[in-house]
Scaffold this active site. Structure first.
Site, short mmCIF file in Angstrom:
data_model
loop_
_atom_site.label_atom_id
_atom_site.label_comp_id
_atom_site.label_asym_id
_atom_site.label_seq_id
_atom_site.Cartn_x
_atom_site.Cartn_y
_atom_site.Cartn_z
N LYS A 168 0.86 -1.19 0.00
CA LYS A 168 0.00 0.00 0.00
C LYS A 168 0.89 1.23 0.00
CE LYS A 168 -1.72 2.66 2.91
NZ LYS A 168 -1.42 3.85 2.09
N GLU A 241 9.08 0.76 11.36
CA GLU A 241 10.21 1.70 11.19
C GLU A 241 9.60 3.08 11.25
OE1 GLU A 241 13.19 0.88 11.30
OE2 GLU A 241 13.27 -1.22 10.71
N CYS A 275 14.26 9.58 7.46
CA CYS A 275 14.09 9.18 8.87
C CYS A 275 15.43 9.24 9.58
CB CYS A 275 13.46 7.80 8.95
SG CYS A 275 14.33 6.57 7.99
N GLU A 371 10.69 16.08 15.46
CA GLU A 371 11.24 15.68 14.16
C GLU A 371 10.78 16.69 13.12
OE1 GLU A 371 9.50 12.27 12.09
OE2 GLU A 371 11.50 11.67 11.45
P1 NAD Z 1 2.53 8.38 7.87
O1 NAD Z 1 2.65 7.62 9.14
O2 NAD Z 1 1.60 9.49 7.79
O3 NAD Z 1 2.13 7.40 6.66
C1 NAD Z 1 2.84 6.23 6.36
C2 NAD Z 1 1.92 5.25 5.68
O4 NAD Z 1 0.90 4.83 6.59
C3 NAD Z 1 1.16 5.81 4.47
O5 NAD Z 1 1.13 4.83 3.47
C4 NAD Z 1 -0.23 6.05 5.02
O6 NAD Z 1 -1.23 6.03 4.04
C5 NAD Z 1 -0.38 4.90 5.97
N1 NAD Z 1 -1.40 5.06 7.01
C6 NAD Z 1 -2.00 6.19 7.44
N2 NAD Z 1 -2.88 5.90 8.41
C7 NAD Z 1 -2.83 4.56 8.61
C8 NAD Z 1 -3.48 3.66 9.51
N3 NAD Z 1 -4.36 4.09 10.41
N4 NAD Z 1 -3.17 2.36 9.43
C9 NAD Z 1 -2.24 1.91 8.56
N5 NAD Z 1 -1.61 2.71 7.69
C10 NAD Z 1 -1.89 4.02 7.72
O7 NAD Z 1 4.03 8.80 7.54
P2 NAD Z 1 4.53 9.77 6.37
O8 NAD Z 1 4.14 11.15 6.78
O9 NAD Z 1 4.12 9.22 5.06
O10 NAD Z 1 6.12 9.60 6.47
C11 NAD Z 1 6.92 10.39 7.27
C12 NAD Z 1 7.33 9.66 8.53
O11 NAD Z 1 7.88 8.40 8.22
C13 NAD Z 1 8.40 10.38 9.32
O12 NAD Z 1 8.08 10.38 10.71
C14 NAD Z 1 9.65 9.56 9.09
O13 NAD Z 1 10.64 9.66 10.08
C15 NAD Z 1 9.07 8.20 8.98
N6 NAD Z 1 9.99 7.32 8.25
C16 NAD Z 1 10.65 6.34 8.94
C17 NAD Z 1 11.56 5.53 8.31
C18 NAD Z 1 12.28 4.47 9.06
O14 NAD Z 1 12.80 3.57 8.44
N7 NAD Z 1 12.33 4.52 10.36
C19 NAD Z 1 11.79 5.69 6.94
C20 NAD Z 1 11.10 6.68 6.25
C21 NAD Z 1 10.19 7.49 6.92
#
Ligand code: NAD
Length: 468
Positions: A168, A241, A275, A371
């Site tokens: 997804k 992650e 991240c 962050e």
């Molecule tokens: P987000 O949490 O808003 O979204 C991530 C994914 O989760 C999207 O595909 C979104 O559609 C989905 N999602 C949203 N609500 C959901 C739910 N209730 N259940 C399941 N899935 C759901 O994150 P973002 O804003 O897209 O990304 C930025 C964040 O990601 C930052 O905090 C960053 O640090 C983190 N990140 C972490 C890593 C790592 O490896 N630790 C890598 C990249 C990004």
């Protein structure tokens, strides 16, 4: 009809609705993608469930070969993929090319892996072995910062080990995921790989569904908590992650020029939306002036622009919501410190924030405590080497951290006290498919990459034979 289609049960699918995809460099839509509704998602889960046993029974060598084919297909389409990645995500072309190349590198790495049975005990009494079996249906939920790479590095270990996979994609960066879907359609049997797009509304269908055995999630910590809650009902396997607020600690004997160059490189990579980017830099007071000057000079080299324009080193932030959030961190930089590079929003279409460095700032400012996920680096002075470790650790996050010194033993002693999944010395952000990667504290749960990461896509099953 949408320009880019999803992959469900081996066929390209239009979905009930379409979604506009905005180019963050212009703020305007540049293409449309198919968007799933709940029925589409349920269909994908059913298809993945049906396809998985036959896929698990397919010889390992064939599953490995399928990953190599996908890597080859990515390489063959790299020019298109990288340009599209710039348009949907915003990063400079060179970084998009690197992300595309990395996707193929990770696939090829996983194509060389396997999990052989491990002998636990071998004597006259018992022959005990741990075997690794597939889990079943694995879902990969991915964010918008590395939309191509992260999906590929979840898909690869999942299908290698005989699981089927549902990817997804994030709603603001779905295009390259659907381009991968188009390539995967001709490589994997129907239902083994499914790729869907939602509008932040279907993640919960995956995380709560009893036929999904594992969720490999990358995204923010608040969403990670929701995923964990939803997964509890069926005790799904989880890899989370999540976010980070990586601190770098510069010791008095650090190489100023090298540290400035690499610290800025990490902080401004992908407009700070990494991240494991350096998100706050602590510099010893004895070299603070010199270091701030070097960092400001370095930051001035980072040209802001459309990722497709030659010379751009920092693109726009990825989406309107993140742009609004980034502006609040920029306001905090102005209010709580002294700006020494950048500092302005570039108005006139697109989500552009100047690569910014701010000094004379400390904890208590949102820019330091949270962050930022934007190209805004706070540089903080410290006096007491013991105290700075506590300050670096004073965060709910624990993803990465770094120590900068010409004395590696000294740096190692500091590194040993940093509460994070990774600590780099004299660099920041380096990662690879052979290096276990995961977060401490609220930066995540579990590990990706390395052998440990691979085992998280399998069920360990111990077979114990009595010899008596
Ligand atoms: P987000 O949490 O808003 O979204 C991530 C994914 O989760 C999207 O595909 C979104 O559609 C989905 N999602 C949203 N609500 C959901 C739910 N209730 N259940 C399941 N899935 C759901 O994150 P973002 O804003 O897209 O990304 C930025 C964040 O990601 C930052 O905090 C960053 O640090 C983190 N990140 C972490 C890593 C790592 O490896 N630790 C890598 C990249 C990004």
């Amino acid at each position: 009809m949408a320009e880019h289609k999803m992959l469900i049960d081996g066929a390209l699918a239009d979905g009930a609705q379409a979604l506009d995809v905005i180019n963050p460099a212009t703020g305007s839509p540049f293409t449309t993608v198919a968007r799933a509704n709940e029925d589409d998602m349920l269909r994908a889960i059913a298809a993945a469930k049906k396809a998985q046993p036959a896929w698990a029974a397919t010889p390992l060598a064939d599953r490995q070969a399928a990953l190599v084919k996908l890597a080859d297909a990515i390489d063959a389409n790299a020019v298109d993929l990288a340009r599209t990645l710039v348009m949907e995500q915003g990063k400079p072309l060179e970084q998009a090319q690197a992300e595309t190349a990395y996707a193929a590198i990770f696939l090829r790495h996983f194509a060389q892996q396997s999990l052989e049975p491990e002998t636990v005990q071998e004597d006259e009494g018992y022959h005990i072995q741990a075997h690794y079996r597939p889990l079943g249906v694995v879902a990969g939920i991915t964010p918008w910062n590395f939309p191509l790479l992260i999906g590929c590095y979840k898909l690869a270990p999942a299908v290698l080990l005989g699981n089927s996979f549902i990817w997804k994609a994030a709603p603001t960066t779905p295009v390259t995921a659907l381009m991968i879907a188009n390539l995967a359609k001709d490589i994997f049997p129907a239902g083994v790989v499914n790729v869907l797009v939602d509008k932040n509304d279907l993640g919960a269908v995956l995380t709560a569904h009893p036929d999904v055995a594992k969720i490999s999630f990358t995204g923010s910590t608040p969403t990670g908590r929701k995923v964990m809650e939803a997964a509890a009902s069926s005790l799904k396997r989880l890899t989370l992650e999540l976010g980070g607020n990586d601190a770098g600690i510069v010791l008095p004997d650090a190489d100023i020029a090298k540290t400035a160059q690499r610290a800025v490189g990490s902080a401004f990579n992908n407009a700070g939306q990494v991240c494991i980017a350096l998100k706050r830099l602590y510099v010893h007071r004895s070299i603070y002036e010199e270091m701030c000057e070097a960092i400001a000079r370095e930051a001035a080299e980072y040209a802001l622009g459309d990722g497709l324009e030659q010379g751009t080193r920092v693109g726009p932030v990825q989406n309107a919501q993140q742009f609004e959030k980034a502006k609040t961190y920029l306001a905090a930089a102005h209010a709580d410190g002294r700006i020494i590079a950048g500092g302005q929003v570039r108005e006139g279409g697109g989500y552009f924030i100047e690569p910014t460095v701010v000094r004379d700032i400390a904890e208590g400012s949102r820019l330091v405590d949270e962050e930022q996920f934007a190209p805004i680096l706070p540089v903080i002075a410290y006096d007491d080497p013991a105290d700075v470790i506590a300050r670096a650790n004073a965060s709910e996050y624990g993803l990465g951290g770094s120590v900068w010194s010409e004395d590696i033993d000294k740096a190692l002693a500091v590194a040993a006290q940093i509460e994070s999944g990774t600590v780099w010395i004299n660099h920041h952000t380096h990662f690879g498919p052979h290096i276990p990667f995961g977060g401490a504290k609220q930066s995540g749960l579990g590990v990706e990459f390395g052998k440990e990461g691979l085992t998280e896509f399998a069920q360990r099953s111990v077979v114990s034979v009595s010899r008596q």
